[in-house]
Design an enzyme around this catalytic site. Structure first.
Site: not given
Ligand code: ADP
Length: 402
Positions: A7, A91, A180, A208, A210-212, A241, A285, A287, A336-337, A387
């Protein structure tokens, strides 16, 4: 059978070597900050701890060379000979309208990828460099391209067209593509397995986050709409974004501020300085945002509320487009988290038959699981995305289909 997944991002190369007998990861890692004075090489194998070195790597070719030399290293490597790798899966962010499924690399395919440079200027040239570097380092080993956009190619024209003059679609290929796709495809297949039904009998919304982030409406295994567009900028509020905004804001900024008269600066504003980061002024972020909300930070709370509201709005609208769903799937870093994000999104959706089991949702787990109540009509699923594995599977499939 071993499959290497590569990737190439704009300044990084990530890789995973799979043994497809049992779909096990053998070796994986990333080279980051390519082209900067110091690049970092993180790598790990199934039997060793993570190692991190700073390295001098000026381009993607050197990065791929370093990774493959390391995989072949007599003492610490994972393979003895390049012939052990049956296929390399790449990818690719953008396949335009040319590519609606994974393809074996041929000179024509490489030309086709080049013709998509203009619509993915940051990513596709890096992918191309990676393909050429792999060909140099692994002569004779076939490569397969797996596109982030491919899964979304089933959208009907009235969903993917923008109501702009038609010639902009004909001449510049301006339309919704979606991103994605590999992740949405993977989690939809896993959702079908968890529900014990063929994908062709299910309506799903996959989130999905994530960051995106992107949300996708999937009818009987086929995407009918998705929240990202011509680029990964629109849709829900993301880490940095802005997601959906009134497009006239751009014209306003251009008229009012001399510094916003070029596309790159506006793109930077909307892609890197907005979203959770832009609103909170703290971070993109999640978190950090969740912690700041708990500490009473008002702007962090606004950012959190905006993101969850925007996701809820897409889910509600896709629910209508699909005329009901069997399952809502959360995936990627936030999906997921982050229990609090999932809970806020699912709050007050009982009219749609979406009812979360809050205690179950709060249970920490990295596994696939159901977090809806027993009486919820719609199953709420958390499915860790994979992925890389999806790319390895698709590459193996293309190879065996010849
Ligand atoms: P990318 O789009 O770069 O692949 P990821 O899927 O790894 O990104 O997601 C990153 C995001 O997931 C960040 O905003 C991060 O803060 C968030 N994240 C990861 N773990 C946790 C958690 N325990 N609680 C809240 N957000 C989380």
């Amino acid at each position: 059978m071993k499959v290497l997944v590569v990737n190439c991002g704009s300044s990084s190369v990530k890789y995973t070597l799979f043994d497809m007998d049992g779909e096990k990861k053998i070796a994986w890692g990333i080279i980051e900050c390519i082209g900067l004075p110091e690049a970092y090489y993180k790598r790990q194998t199934s039997g060793t701890e993570e190692k991190k070195d700073s390295v001098k790597v000026t381009n993607h070719t050197e990065a791929v060379e370093l990774i493959i030399k390391n995989l072949l290293d007599k003492k610490t490597g994972s393979i003895n000979n390049i012939d052990e790798i049956s296929v390399v899966g790449h990818r690719i962010v953008h396949g335009g309208e040319k590519f609606s499924k994974p393809v074996l690399v041929t000179p024509e395919v490489k030309e086709g990828l080049k013709s998509c440079f203009a619509i993915a200027p940051l990513h596709n040239p890096a992918h191309y460099a990676g393909i050429v570097a792999v060909e140099k380092m692994l002569p004779g080993i076939p490569s397969v391209l797996v596109f982030d956009t491919a899964f979304h190619q089933t959208m009907p024209d009235y969903a993917y067209m923008y109501a702009l003059p038609y010639e902009l679609y004909e001449k510049d290929h301006i339309r919704k593509y979606g991103f994605h796709g590999t992740s949405h495809n993977y989690v939809s297949q896993r959702a079908a397995a968890m529900l014990g039904k063929p994908i062709g009998e299910l309506n799903l919304i996959t989130a999905h986050l994530g960051n995106g982030s992107s949300i996708t409406a999937i009818q009987k295994g086929k995407v009918i709409d998705t929240s990202m567009g011509f680029t990964p900028l629109p849709g829900v509020v993301m880490g940095t974004r802005c997601g959906d905004i009134d497009p006239a804001i751009i014209a306003y900024l251009m008229d009012e501020y001399p510094q916003y008269r070029d596309g790159a600066t506006i793109n930077n504003l909307m892609n890197k300085k907005s979203g959770l980061y832009g609103i909170s002024g703290l971070s993109g972020d999640m978190r950090t945002i969740v912690k700041a909300v708990a500490a009473g930070n008002k702007k962090a709370k606004l950012a959190f509320d905006m993101l969850t509201y925007s996701v809820k709005k897409y889910i509600s609208s896709y629910f209508g487009l699909l005329n009901g769903i069997d399952a809502l799937v959360f995936t990627a870093g936030i999906g997921e988290n982050s229990p609090s994000v999932r809970e806020k999104i699912c709050e007050n959706l009982s009219a749609l038959g979406i009812e979360m089991d809050v205690a179950e949702n709060n249970e920490p787990s990295g596994e696939e699981r159901v977090v809806s109540t027993a009486k919820s009509k719609v199953k709420i699923l958390i499915i860790p995305t994979n992925e890389e594995l999806m790319i390895a599977r698709e590459s193996k499939k293309v190879l065996s289909n010849g």
